[in-house]
Design a protein around this motif. Structure first.
Motif, PDB file in Angstrom:
ATOM      1  N   VAL A  60       0.844  -1.206   0.000  1.00 61.99           N
ATOM      2  CA  VAL A  60       0.000   0.000   0.000  1.00 61.99           C
ATOM      3  C   VAL A  60       0.875   1.250   0.000  1.00 61.99           C
ATOM      4  CG1 VAL A  60      -1.618   1.342   1.411  1.00 61.99           C
ATOM      5  CG2 VAL A  60      -1.998  -1.095   1.047  1.00 61.99           C
ATOM      6  N   ALA A  61       1.943   1.236   0.785  1.00 64.14           N
ATOM      7  CA  ALA A  61       2.845   2.395   0.831  1.00 64.14           C
ATOM      8  C   ALA A  61       3.528   2.627  -0.510  1.00 64.14           C
ATOM      9  CB  ALA A  61       3.882   2.207   1.936  1.00 64.14           C
ATOM     10  N   VAL A  62       3.916   1.540  -1.166  1.00 64.55           N
ATOM     11  CA  VAL A  62       4.560   1.667  -2.490  1.00 64.55           C
ATOM     12  C   VAL A  62       3.562   2.199  -3.507  1.00 64.55           C
ATOM     13  CG1 VAL A  62       5.533   0.327  -4.394  1.00 64.55           C
ATOM     14  CG2 VAL A  62       6.319  -0.055  -2.072  1.00 64.55           C
ATOM     15  N   THR A  65       3.044   5.926  -3.211  1.00 68.16           N
ATOM     16  CA  THR A  65       4.147   6.803  -3.628  1.00 68.16           C
ATOM     17  C   THR A  65       4.307   6.866  -5.136  1.00 68.16           C
ATOM     18  OG1 THR A  65       5.748   5.014  -3.381  1.00 68.16           O
ATOM     19  CG2 THR A  65       5.413   6.462  -1.477  1.00 68.16           C
ATOM     20  N   HIS A  66       3.617   6.033  -5.859  1.00 64.74           N
ATOM     21  CA  HIS A  66       3.746   6.071  -7.330  1.00 64.74           C
ATOM     22  C   HIS A  66       2.566   6.685  -7.951  1.00 64.74           C
ATOM     23  CE1 HIS A  66       7.018   3.104  -6.739  1.00 64.74           C
ATOM     24  NE2 HIS A  66       7.543   3.873  -7.661  1.00 64.74           N
TER      25      HIS A  66
END
Length: 66
Positions: A60-62, A65-66
């Motif tokens: 989810v964090a990745v 960030t994209h």
């Protein structure tokens, strides 16, 4: 009464103890052993529900960030 400790908990304690040491006092072999221990810990925890939850959280964090 019998007490048991899993390998994952033992490795987590070992990693914390090793990382608390001063950086200047470590040799290359000592750093390699710490890295190897951390990798084995990661492999052991990946198969658990807690490891899958961490994987989802990182995913989810990745995605955020994209």
């Amino acid at each position: 009464m019998r007490y048991t400790i899993s390998a994952t908990v033992f490795l987590a304690i070992l990693i914390v103890v090793r990382l608390r040491r001063r950086t200047e006092a470590r040799s290359r072999v000592d750093e390699a052993v710490t890295v190897f221990t951390a990798v084995v810990f990661g492999v052991l925890i990946a198969a658990t529900a807690w490891g899958r939850a961490i994987l989802q959280l990182v995913g989810v964090a990745v995605d955020a960030t994209h």
